[in-house]
Scaffold this motif. Structure first.
Motif, PDB file in Angstrom:
ATOM      1  N   LYS A  61      -3.898  -9.459  -0.439  1.00 44.93           N
ATOM      2  CA  LYS A  61      -2.673  -8.664  -0.393  1.00 44.93           C
ATOM      3  C   LYS A  61      -2.671  -7.819   0.868  1.00 44.93           C
ATOM      4  O   LYS A  61      -3.700  -7.313   1.292  1.00 44.93           O
ATOM      5  N   SER A  62      -1.483  -7.675   1.447  1.00 45.73           N
ATOM      6  CA  SER A  62      -1.341  -6.815   2.612  1.00 45.73           C
ATOM      7  C   SER A  62      -1.275  -5.360   2.138  1.00 45.73           C
ATOM      8  O   SER A  62      -1.210  -5.082   0.932  1.00 45.73           O
ATOM      9  N   GLU A  63      -1.303  -4.421   3.080  1.00 47.23           N
ATOM     10  CA  GLU A  63      -1.262  -2.998   2.727  1.00 47.23           C
ATOM     11  C   GLU A  63      -0.003  -2.628   1.963  1.00 47.23           C
ATOM     12  O   GLU A  63      -0.019  -1.719   1.144  1.00 47.23           O
ATOM     13  N   ASP A  64       1.089  -3.341   2.221  1.00 50.50           N
ATOM     14  CA  ASP A  64       2.345  -3.039   1.502  1.00 50.50           C
ATOM     15  C   ASP A  64       2.455  -3.800   0.187  1.00 50.50           C
ATOM     16  O   ASP A  64       3.493  -3.781  -0.463  1.00 50.50           O
ATOM     17  N   GLY A  65       1.402  -4.476  -0.224  1.00 48.24           N
ATOM     18  CA  GLY A  65       1.370  -5.146  -1.522  1.00 48.24           C
ATOM     19  C   GLY A  65       1.864  -6.584  -1.499  1.00 48.24           C
ATOM     20  O   GLY A  65       1.865  -7.250  -2.540  1.00 48.24           O
ATOM     21  N   LYS A  66       2.260  -7.078  -0.349  1.00 44.81           N
ATOM     22  CA  LYS A  66       2.730  -8.462  -0.247  1.00 44.81           C
ATOM     23  C   LYS A  66       1.543  -9.412  -0.401  1.00 44.81           C
ATOM     24  O   LYS A  66       0.495  -9.205   0.193  1.00 44.81           O
TER      25      LYS A  66
END
Length: 151
Positions: A61-66
Motif C-alpha cells: 500500500k502507498s502512503e495514501d492507502g492505495k
C-alpha cells in the motif's frame, strides 16, 4: 613419330601433375571436414543446467492507502556458464498469463498460471533480460524483468 611421343609425354606429365593436385586438394578438404566435425562435437554441451523460475506478485500500500501490486520473476537473476546447455523452467504462480521474450536470444513464449513453460538454449556470454510484455511498466504492474547472467 618422335614429335607425337614428345607431345604425349608432355600431356602425360600435365595429367600426372593434375591428378596429384586433385589428390592433395581432396585430402586437405577431408582433413578440414573431419576437423570441423570434431570441433562441433566437442563444442556441443553434454550436460544441461536446469534453472527454475516462477512468476510472483508482490502487494503493498502507498502512503495514501492505495493498493499497489507488481509482478516479478523469482529469482530475479539466474547464472549460467558460457557454452552451457540451459533448460529454463518457468512456472506460473501469480497472474493469468505472462507473454515473455528474452532479449538477444530470439526466444519468446507464454507462461500460464499453474503451468510450466520450458525453453532451452546454449548460453553465450552476456547479460540477457527476460521481459514480460504484459507487465512492461508501472502502469501495467511492472516492470516484470529478470536477468540471465552468462559468464
Amino acid at each position: 613419330m618422335a614429335t607425337w611421343w614428345i607431345v604425349t609425354k608432355k600431356h602425360w606429365r600435365i595429367g600426372l601433375i593434375s591428378v596429384a593436385a586433385i589428390m592433395c586438394v581432396t585430402a586437405f578438404w577431408r582433413y578440414e571436414t573431419n576437423r570441423m566435425q570434431e570441433n562441433t562435437a566437442q563444442s556441443q554441451p553434454t550436460e544441461k543446467r536446469v534453472i527454475h523460475m516462477i512468476t510472483s506478485e508482490v502487494k503493498g500500500k502507498s502512503e495514501d492507502g492505495k493498493e499497489l501490486e507488481v509482478y516479478r520473476f523469482d529469482p530475479g537473476t539466474v547464472p549460467a556458464n558460457d557454452g552451457e546447455l540451459v533448460e529454463l523452467r518457468i512456472r506460473g504462480v501469480n497472474g493469468k498469463q505472462h507473454d515473455f521474450f528474452i532479449e538477444g536470444m530470439d526466444i519468446k513464449g507464454t507462461i500460464y498460471k499453474n503451468k510450466e513453460t520450458v525453453v532451452t538454449f546454449v548460453a553465450k556470454e552476456g547479460i540477457y533480460r527476460i521481459i514480460c510484455a504484459n507487465h512492461a511498466d508501472a502502469a501495467h504492474e511492472g516492470p516484470m524483468i529478470g536477468y540471465i547472467v552468462v559468464d
